[in-house]
Design a protein around this motif. Structure first.
Motif, PDB file in Angstrom:
ATOM      1  N   ALA A 160       1.210   8.826   1.681  1.00 48.19           N
ATOM      2  CA  ALA A 160       1.317   8.891   0.220  1.00 48.19           C
ATOM      3  C   ALA A 160       1.318   7.497  -0.383  1.00 48.19           C
ATOM      4  O   ALA A 160       0.693   7.253  -1.424  1.00 48.19           O
ATOM      5  CB  ALA A 160       2.588   9.651  -0.164  1.00 48.19           C
ATOM      6  N   ALA A 161       2.030   6.573   0.278  1.00 49.51           N
ATOM      7  CA  ALA A 161       2.069   5.198  -0.243  1.00 49.51           C
ATOM      8  C   ALA A 161       0.674   4.577  -0.236  1.00 49.51           C
ATOM      9  O   ALA A 161       0.270   3.909  -1.199  1.00 49.51           O
ATOM     10  CB  ALA A 161       3.037   4.356   0.590  1.00 49.51           C
ATOM     11  N   LEU A 162      -0.054   4.794   0.876  1.00 46.04           N
ATOM     12  CA  LEU A 162      -1.412   4.254   0.938  1.00 46.04           C
ATOM     13  C   LEU A 162      -2.310   4.905  -0.106  1.00 46.04           C
ATOM     14  O   LEU A 162      -3.145   4.246  -0.737  1.00 46.04           O
ATOM     15  CB  LEU A 162      -1.987   4.458   2.338  1.00 46.04           C
ATOM     16  CG  LEU A 162      -3.398   3.921   2.576  1.00 46.04           C
ATOM     17  CD1 LEU A 162      -3.447   2.422   2.309  1.00 46.04           C
ATOM     18  CD2 LEU A 162      -3.861   4.222   4.001  1.00 46.04           C
ATOM     19  N   ALA A 163      -2.112   6.229  -0.310  1.00 47.59           N
ATOM     20  CA  ALA A 163      -2.918   6.923  -1.313  1.00 47.59           C
ATOM     21  C   ALA A 163      -2.647   6.371  -2.704  1.00 47.59           C
ATOM     22  O   ALA A 163      -3.568   6.114  -3.487  1.00 47.59           O
ATOM     23  CB  ALA A 163      -2.614   8.427  -1.267  1.00 47.59           C
ATOM     24  N   PHE A 164      -1.357   6.169  -3.023  1.00 51.53           N
ATOM     25  CA  PHE A 164      -1.016   5.604  -4.326  1.00 51.53           C
ATOM     26  C   PHE A 164      -1.555   4.179  -4.466  1.00 51.53           C
ATOM     27  O   PHE A 164      -2.006   3.779  -5.545  1.00 51.53           O
ATOM     28  CB  PHE A 164       0.498   5.611  -4.529  1.00 51.53           C
ATOM     29  CG  PHE A 164       1.063   6.998  -4.691  1.00 51.53           C
ATOM     30  CD1 PHE A 164       0.410   7.941  -5.448  1.00 51.53           C
ATOM     31  CD2 PHE A 164       2.245   7.348  -4.069  1.00 51.53           C
ATOM     32  CE1 PHE A 164       0.917   9.222  -5.589  1.00 51.53           C
ATOM     33  CE2 PHE A 164       2.768   8.613  -4.203  1.00 51.53           C
ATOM     34  CZ  PHE A 164       2.105   9.563  -4.974  1.00 51.53           C
ATOM     35  N   ALA A 165      -1.463   3.425  -3.353  1.00 44.80           N
ATOM     36  CA  ALA A 165      -1.973   2.051  -3.410  1.00 44.80           C
ATOM     37  C   ALA A 165      -3.478   2.032  -3.647  1.00 44.80           C
ATOM     38  O   ALA A 165      -3.989   1.259  -4.478  1.00 44.80           O
ATOM     39  CB  ALA A 165      -1.630   1.315  -2.113  1.00 44.80           C
ATOM     40  N   LEU A 166      -4.202   2.884  -2.904  1.00 47.73           N
ATOM     41  CA  LEU A 166      -5.647   2.950  -3.096  1.00 47.73           C
ATOM     42  C   LEU A 166      -5.998   3.414  -4.506  1.00 47.73           C
ATOM     43  O   LEU A 166      -6.968   2.946  -5.112  1.00 47.73           O
ATOM     44  CB  LEU A 166      -6.269   3.892  -2.061  1.00 47.73           C
ATOM     45  CG  LEU A 166      -6.217   3.410  -0.603  1.00 47.73           C
ATOM     46  CD1 LEU A 166      -6.794   4.474   0.319  1.00 47.73           C
ATOM     47  CD2 LEU A 166      -6.983   2.100  -0.440  1.00 47.73           C
ATOM     48  N   GLU A 167      -5.171   4.346  -5.021  1.00 47.19           N
ATOM     49  CA  GLU A 167      -5.429   4.845  -6.360  1.00 47.19           C
ATOM     50  C   GLU A 167      -5.230   3.734  -7.396  1.00 47.19           C
ATOM     51  O   GLU A 167      -5.999   3.614  -8.356  1.00 47.19           O
ATOM     52  CB  GLU A 167      -4.496   6.025  -6.646  1.00 47.19           C
ATOM     53  CG  GLU A 167      -4.940   6.912  -7.780  1.00 47.19           C
ATOM     54  CD  GLU A 167      -6.139   7.772  -7.412  1.00 47.19           C
ATOM     55  OE1 GLU A 167      -6.820   8.247  -8.326  1.00 47.19           O
ATOM     56  OE2 GLU A 167      -6.384   7.961  -6.193  1.00 47.19           O
ATOM     57  N   LYS A 168      -4.180   2.931  -7.153  1.00 43.59           N
ATOM     58  CA  LYS A 168      -3.933   1.831  -8.076  1.00 43.59           C
ATOM     59  C   LYS A 168      -5.013   0.753  -7.963  1.00 43.59           C
ATOM     60  O   LYS A 168      -5.388   0.117  -8.962  1.00 43.59           O
ATOM     61  CB  LYS A 168      -2.557   1.219  -7.797  1.00 43.59           C
ATOM     62  CG  LYS A 168      -1.405   1.983  -8.419  1.00 43.59           C
ATOM     63  CD  LYS A 168      -1.468   1.916  -9.921  1.00 43.59           C
ATOM     64  CE  LYS A 168      -0.284   2.599 -10.571  1.00 43.59           C
ATOM     65  NZ  LYS A 168      -0.365   2.553 -12.050  1.00 43.59           N
ATOM     66  N   LEU A 169      -5.486   0.544  -6.734  1.00 46.80           N
ATOM     67  CA  LEU A 169      -6.516  -0.465  -6.526  1.00 46.80           C
ATOM     68  C   LEU A 169      -7.901   0.006  -6.965  1.00 46.80           C
ATOM     69  O   LEU A 169      -8.826  -0.803  -7.098  1.00 46.80           O
ATOM     70  CB  LEU A 169      -6.557  -0.880  -5.047  1.00 46.80           C
ATOM     71  CG  LEU A 169      -5.311  -1.598  -4.516  1.00 46.80           C
ATOM     72  CD1 LEU A 169      -5.433  -1.815  -3.016  1.00 46.80           C
ATOM     73  CD2 LEU A 169      -5.122  -2.936  -5.241  1.00 46.80           C
ATOM     74  N   ASP A 170      -8.053   1.314  -7.165  1.00 45.49           N
ATOM     75  CA  ASP A 170      -9.349   1.863  -7.570  1.00 45.49           C
ATOM     76  C   ASP A 170      -9.551   1.586  -9.064  1.00 45.49           C
ATOM     77  O   ASP A 170      -8.927   2.217  -9.926  1.00 45.49           O
ATOM     78  CB  ASP A 170      -9.367   3.372  -7.303  1.00 45.49           C
ATOM     79  CG  ASP A 170     -10.732   3.970  -7.593  1.00 45.49           C
ATOM     80  OD1 ASP A 170     -11.661   3.208  -7.917  1.00 45.49           O
ATOM     81  OD2 ASP A 170     -10.857   5.216  -7.506  1.00 45.49           O
TER      82      ASP A 170
END
Length: 737
Positions: A464-474
């Protein structure tokens, strides 16, 4: 040339990020569930493999209670006092359990120095099988040999002790007098044995410590008693010798002269008192005699005389008789004369007796004075002798006190020595085992279920943390709201990704007219038609921010849709640097726009027809020396004016808007400009820079087209635009392709 006044692009406003609400969080999880699942599965698999590869360890626990009260076998004071189980004492007992001394005893009792678990050298000496070591394939069991050198033995012993200490956990139960011993080992029976043995060694160590302390105290007391006994005897002997030497008997103050002095002093005091009393009595008697016997009754000495008492009684009787006779007879009567003579005779006798008493008292006074003088003389002589012996008595008293003190100390040590000697063999510990360790059934480490569960939780959190990070970086464009927020105007349509097998993706409009792609192009057709119902735009250009955004696909599909609706349409490829329109329509590109603008060809000669529709096509051509100059030329303006007169719609496919000026030169000649943005690929900042250039040039910007949209993923973002409804009602529109 008629132009349509298109609305300028919305101002570029940096709006604050609204943040992530609950719906957005759920949307991120839905979109990235595959990534989250992959990470979670990887972590769980890794943890599972690791857990099942680890050697299981078993934990056994025993408990020891420190007693606040001790069983009193004998009513005597201990050499080592009972413990006061406060916090410091409990921590001290825990430290004793962790001490190297007890660990060494535990190693020796259980022979842990011969155990491969705590002494890897034993395992190495036994030559256990190892696939990577051919020498161990036919290995013979060897006998472990301990190091011979003292330093090597000490180092090995230290390493074993450290391993054993790490395998044992000592903890004090809060707010209690209980110490827990937790032993961990690969063998459950060994773990229980270690816990129980350490508890037993702790109890035994307490008893041994008390026994040793009592034994040492008893030995010291025995030596001290012998010394004090000799000192007491010597002190008594010194007192007696001194007393004999100076004739001092009867105690500290028992000298003969002292006793005589006391007695004579007492006698002298009595003699003086007696002499004073006799002198007073004599003086009184003499006064009575001198007074003629008047008030003779006041003298005690006379009163005490029996003779005088009888004479006084006779005198009284005669006086009474005389009084009676005088009452009857006259003064010359014989009887009165006789009575008077008798009274006179009695009084003479009394006077004689008083004088005798006075003489006797005078003699007694003389005797008393002589006795007083003799006693005073004796007292003076004795005082001289007693003064000489006073110094000797002082020294005698000093010796006596020393002797008494030595004897008292000797008796005290003697009694304590007897008590301590009785205690040597009667010792009890200040602790007891209240819970012996049982053989554990289940392994304490690794806790497989818990570890896998934690791995699952960690995997979910990490995913979930990686998903949120990728979402923020997208930072790519994924919705109409973002396009509008960065000034891209309205999103006119969402063009889905073309799926399926086609020789050219542009053919989907013809082969699948009911597909979502075809419907999205028709939506764009309707949006362009409604810009100005009375005078719709006739010259439309499509551009993008970066290459590979899908301009050619949308240009071709839009031209074919307008042609299918009965419009006379011409499609112009203005991308002279990287032309692609002829490939999409399978046409020749030997001559085209380049030749027309350079004057090397006629327009009628280079226009071709779409093999599958009625669309007229003007390809880019080849050999453009400087495309920007050609597109900026007067010929280009005249060409577009000519096409505007002969066609209902002119669609110009242009290269990216920046950094080249090709599209910028064409934009000033068209009625409407569409910006194509690839969904999920083009960064928002790139689009923002393009829109800034559009605003700066003042071109007729109409709106934005999102191309190559993944409708399923777009729906997962939860956007409320009509692209979201495409995915929900795909069946209504036909196949997704």
């Amino acid at each position: 040339m008629a132009t349509i006044a298109a609305a300028p692009p919305a101002p570029l406003v940096d709006r604050p990020d609204p943040g992530l609400d609950l719906g957005a969080l759920i949307g991120i999880l839905r979109r990235r569930w595959q990534l989250i699942g992959a990470i979670t599965l990887s972590v769980v698999l890794l943890a599972t493999l690791t857990v099942y590869q680890l050697t299981p360890r078993y934990a056994a626990m025993s408990a020891v209670a420190v007693q606040t009260q001790k069983t009193q076998v004998v009513d005597i004071q201990d050499v080592v006092s009972d413990m006061a189980p406060d916090t410091a004492t409990m921590e001290t007992q825990a430290s004793i359990l962790r001490s190297s001394a007890l660990m060494g005893k535990l190693i020796d009792r259980l022979k842990l120095d011969q155990d491969p678990e705590f002494n890897p050298a034993v395992e190495a000496a036994q030559g256990n099988f190892d696939l990577l070591k051919p020498a161990s394939w036919f290995g013979e069991r060897q006998q472990y040999k301990a190091p011979v050198e003292p330093l090597a033995r000490a180092r090995e012993r230290t390493r074993i002790t450290q391993r054993v200490r790490k395998a044992i956990e000592i903890s004090v139960v809060p707010r209690s007098y209980v110490v827990e011993i937790r032993a961990i080992s690969e063998d459950p029976e060994k773990a229980a044995s270690m816990a129980n043995s350490l508890a037993d060694l702790y109890i035994s160590d307490q008893i041994e410590a008390k026994y040793e302390a009592t034994r040492r105290a008893s030995g010291w007391l025995e030596e001290r008693v012998a010394e004090l006994r000799d000192q007491a005897v010597a002190a008594d002997r010194a007192v007696e010798l001194y007393r004999i030497q100076y004739g001092l008997v009867g105690g500290v103050s028992g000298g003969v002269d002292s006793q005589q002095l006391s007695e004579i002093n007492s006698q002298l005091i009595l003699a003086r008192s007696e002499r004073a009393a006799k002198e007073a009595q004599l003086s009184q008697v003499r006064q009575l005699v001198a007074g003629g016997g008047a008030n003779i009754e006041t003298s005690g000495a006379i009163i005490d005389s029996p003779l005088i008492q009888r004479l006084r009684e006779q005198e009284s009787e005669v006086v009474r008789k005389l009084a009676e006779l005088q009452a009857t007879y006259g003064e010359r009567h014989p009887r009165i004369i006789n009575a008077t003579a008798e009274l006179r005779d009695l009084r003479s006798k009394i006077g004689d007796e008083v004088r005798k008493i006075a003489a006797s008292t005078a003699n007694e006074v003389s005797v008393a004075r002589a006795r007083e003088g003799a006693l005073s003389s004796s007292l003076s002589g004795l005082r001289g002798r007693v003064g000489a012996s006073g110094q000797a008595e002082v020294r005698l008293r000093e010796l006596q006190r020393e002797a008494d003190s030595t004897k008292t100390l000797y008796e005290t040590f003697l009694n304590r020595y007897k008590e301590t000697r009785e205690q040597v063999d009667v010792q009890t510990a200040d602790a007891r085992i209240i819970a012996p360790a049982d053989v554990p059934v289940n392994a304490a480490y690794p806790r497989k279920t818990l570890t896998v569960g934690l791995a699952l939780l960690v995997g979910l959190i990490a995913g979930a943390a990686l998903a949120f990070a990728l979402e923020k970086l997208d930072n790519t464009v994924r919705g109409a709201d973002l396009v509008e927020r960065i000034g891209g105007g309205s999103v006119l349509t969402f063009v889905p990704i073309v799926s399926g097998k086609y020789e050219n993706p542009e053919d989907v409009i013809i082969e699948r007219p009911q597909s979502m792609v075809a419907e999205s192009i028709r939506t764009l057709q309707g949006a362009l038609s409604l810009i100005d119902v009375d005078d719709p735009p006739k010259v439309i250009m499509l551009t993008s921010s970066v290459p590979a955004e899908g301009k050619t696909f949308i240009s071709t599909s839009l031209a074919r849709v307008f042609a299918q609706s009965g419009k006379k349409v011409i499609l112009v490829d203005a991308d002279m640097r990287h032309p692609r329109l002829h490939k999409a329509l399978e046409l020749s590109n030997e001559a085209g726009l380049v030749q027309v603008l350079s004057g090397k060809g006629q327009l009628a000669d280079v226009i071709r027809k779409d093999p599958k529709t009625e669309v007229q096509v003007l390809t880019a051509g080849v050999g453009a020396p400087n495309p920007a100059d050609l597109l900026r030329s007067q010929r280009m303006e005249q060409l577009l004016g000519l096409l505007r007169e002969h066609y209902d719609l002119v669609i110009v496919d242009t290269p990216p808007f920046v950094p080249m000026t090709d599209s910028q030169n064409v934009a000033r000649l068209v009625d409407a400009m569409l910006l194509v943005v690839r969904w999920g690929e083009t960064p928002a900042q790139v689009v923002t820079n393009t829109l800034r250039q559009v605003r700066k040039l003042g071109v007729p910007f109409t709106g934005t087209v999102l191309s190559q949209v993944d409708m399923d993923r777009h729906a997962q973002y939860g956007y409320g635009d009509y692209g979201y409804h495409y995915s929900k009602y795909g069946a209504y529109y036909g196949a997704k392709a």
